[in-house]
Scaffold this motif. Structure first.
Motif, PDB file in Angstrom:
ATOM      1  N   SER A   1      23.168  45.661 -40.468  1.00 13.44           N
ATOM      2  CA  SER A   1      23.996  44.866 -41.172  1.00 13.44           C
ATOM      3  C   SER A   1      23.740  45.179 -42.685  1.00 13.44           C
ATOM      4  CB  SER A   1      23.532  43.483 -41.230  1.00 13.44           C
ATOM      5  OG  SER A   1      24.213  42.615 -41.997  1.00 13.44           O
ATOM      6  N   GLU A   2      25.194  45.369 -43.313  1.00 17.53           N
ATOM      7  CA  GLU A   2      25.196  45.984 -44.702  1.00 17.53           C
ATOM      8  C   GLU A   2      24.738  44.696 -45.530  1.00 17.53           C
ATOM      9  OE1 GLU A   2      28.108  48.107 -47.662  1.00 17.53           O
ATOM     10  OE2 GLU A   2      28.775  47.647 -45.489  1.00 17.53           O
ATOM     11  N   GLU A   3      25.093  43.321 -45.123  1.00 16.06           N
ATOM     12  CA  GLU A   3      24.723  42.095 -45.966  1.00 16.06           C
ATOM     13  C   GLU A   3      23.198  41.834 -46.007  1.00 16.06           C
ATOM     14  OE1 GLU A   3      27.094  42.410 -43.773  1.00 16.06           O
ATOM     15  OE2 GLU A   3      28.862  42.844 -45.197  1.00 16.06           O
ATOM     16  N   SER A   4      22.659  41.810 -44.907  1.00 13.49           N
ATOM     17  CA  SER A   4      21.476  41.070 -44.481  1.00 13.49           C
ATOM     18  C   SER A   4      20.265  42.277 -44.351  1.00 13.49           C
ATOM     19  CB  SER A   4      21.421  40.180 -43.446  1.00 13.49           C
ATOM     20  OG  SER A   4      21.800  40.543 -42.261  1.00 13.49           O
ATOM     21  N   GLY A   5      20.754  43.666 -43.749  1.00 15.74           N
ATOM     22  CA  GLY A   5      19.819  44.689 -43.468  1.00 15.74           C
ATOM     23  C   GLY A   5      19.226  44.255 -42.099  1.00 15.74           C
ATOM     24  N   ARG A   6      19.779  43.227 -41.459  1.00 16.35           N
ATOM     25  CA  ARG A   6      19.052  42.862 -40.193  1.00 16.35           C
ATOM     26  C   ARG A   6      19.648  43.877 -38.950  1.00 16.35           C
ATOM     27  NH1 ARG A   6      19.962  36.298 -40.231  1.00 16.35           N
ATOM     28  NH2 ARG A   6      18.273  35.938 -41.815  1.00 16.35           N
ATOM     29  N   LEU A   7      18.666  44.152 -37.931  1.00 17.96           N
ATOM     30  CA  LEU A   7      18.994  45.371 -36.957  1.00 17.96           C
ATOM     31  C   LEU A   7      19.476  44.453 -35.569  1.00 17.96           C
ATOM     32  CD1 LEU A   7      15.765  47.552 -37.191  1.00 17.96           C
ATOM     33  CD2 LEU A   7      18.158  47.857 -38.269  1.00 17.96           C
ATOM     34  N   ALA A   8      20.411  45.011 -35.045  1.00 16.14           N
ATOM     35  CA  ALA A   8      20.995  44.417 -33.855  1.00 16.14           C
ATOM     36  C   ALA A   8      21.232  45.486 -32.972  1.00 16.14           C
ATOM     37  CB  ALA A   8      22.259  43.483 -34.049  1.00 16.14           C
ATOM     38  N   LEU A   9      21.119  45.091 -31.261  1.00 13.47           N
ATOM     39  CA  LEU A   9      21.337  46.078 -30.338  1.00 13.47           C
ATOM     40  C   LEU A   9      22.238  45.508 -29.326  1.00 13.47           C
ATOM     41  CD1 LEU A   9      20.263  49.058 -29.183  1.00 13.47           C
ATOM     42  CD2 LEU A   9      18.607  47.428 -28.030  1.00 13.47           C
TER      43      LEU A   9
END
Length: 273
Positions: free
Chosen positions: A231-239
């Motif tokens: 995520s560009e907004e939060s930096g969170r990773l998703a798969l």
């Protein structure tokens, strides 16, 4: 054939198997459309069809004829209403029955040719994702498993370079002309960047998810690839795996899920160095 009488009906074992298979089919269709507006249409059409079977069994000829016309026209309407769900269903069947993408067939062919099964090193990918997450740069990475990626690679800029952390960071830099779109990685090489992915139309996805995450889910629905979204907004990773999105992952959780998914039975663990 063994049979028993139920009211005015003679029911045999084949009839019971037929009923069980139809019930399973209806259940799977309901799971496919559950949560969408189409689910209410499906239930309404199902009730009309059950009413048609009832009046036909009771011998109400006029009402049976009217419902027959309604159902015949309604079948065409259902194809139009459920076109997205039908597409998802056919994609699911195609993924599970594609002989060319069978892991066992690929392993047999590789064994006959004496070539080792190629693996993708995960360490540079994970290190790049960690940096992108820390810097809120955003990224979309597609890691091939079995399905062919050439069609999606052709939608972007061909690179064909060995995967490395500096190269991935350079691609997803905000000053890079390649940072929009996805990077496709196959057998330890970056095939292409700025690739266009199919976007999921799943109504059950949270509205807060952006285009990058919906593209990750859409790609995992259309292929068996593993798709990482940063995520560009939060930096969170998703798969995204097989149409399912795992969010808010730590780098350790991402490594564990990704490694287990890409690792095939009897094959060595994907390289991490």
């Amino acid at each position: 054939m063994l049979a028993f009488r139920l009211g005015f009906l003679d029911v045999g074992w084949l009839d019971l198997i037929d009923i069980a298979l139809v019930a399973l089919l209806i259940y799977q269709i309901y799971n496919l459309v559950r949560g969408s507006v189409a689910s209410r249409v499906f239930i309404g059409y199902l009730l009309v069809y059950l009413a048609y079977l009832l009046v036909k069994a009771l011998g109400l000829n006029l009402l049976t004829t009217i419902l027959e016309y309604f159902i015949s026209v309604g079948a065409l309407a259902l194809i139009i209403i459920f076109q997205q769900e039908i597409r998802r269903f056919l994609l699911l069947i195609g993924k599970s029955t594609n002989v060319a993408n069978s892991r066992w067939l690929r392993r047999w062919l590789l064994r006959q040719s004496g070539m080792p099964e190629p693996t993708t090193p995960l360490r540079p990918i994970l290190d790049a994702c960690k940096t992108l997450s820390t810097e809120f740069s955003g990224g979309l990475l597609v890691i091939r498993k079995n399905d062919d990626m050439q069609k999606f690679a052709q939608s972007g800029e061909v690179i064909d370079a060995e995967v490395s952390k500096p190269l991935l960071l350079a691609i997803f830099s905000q000053y890079s002309p390649l940072h929009d779109g996805a990077v496709i990685i196959s057998d330890g090489r970056i095939l292409a960047a700025r690739c266009i992915l199919p976007v999921s139309d799943d109504d059950e996805l949270p509205p807060a998810l952006g285009f990058r995450h919906r593209a990750a889910v859409g790609m995992s629905e259309a292929t068996d690839a593993a798709v990482i979204a940063v995520s560009e907004e939060s930096g969170r990773l998703a798969l995204a795996l097989n149409g399912e999105l795992f969010t808010n992952l730590t780098i350790g959780e991402l490594e564990d899920r990704l490694g287990r998914y890409l690792r095939e039975p009897g094959l060595p663990k994907p390289e991490l160095q």
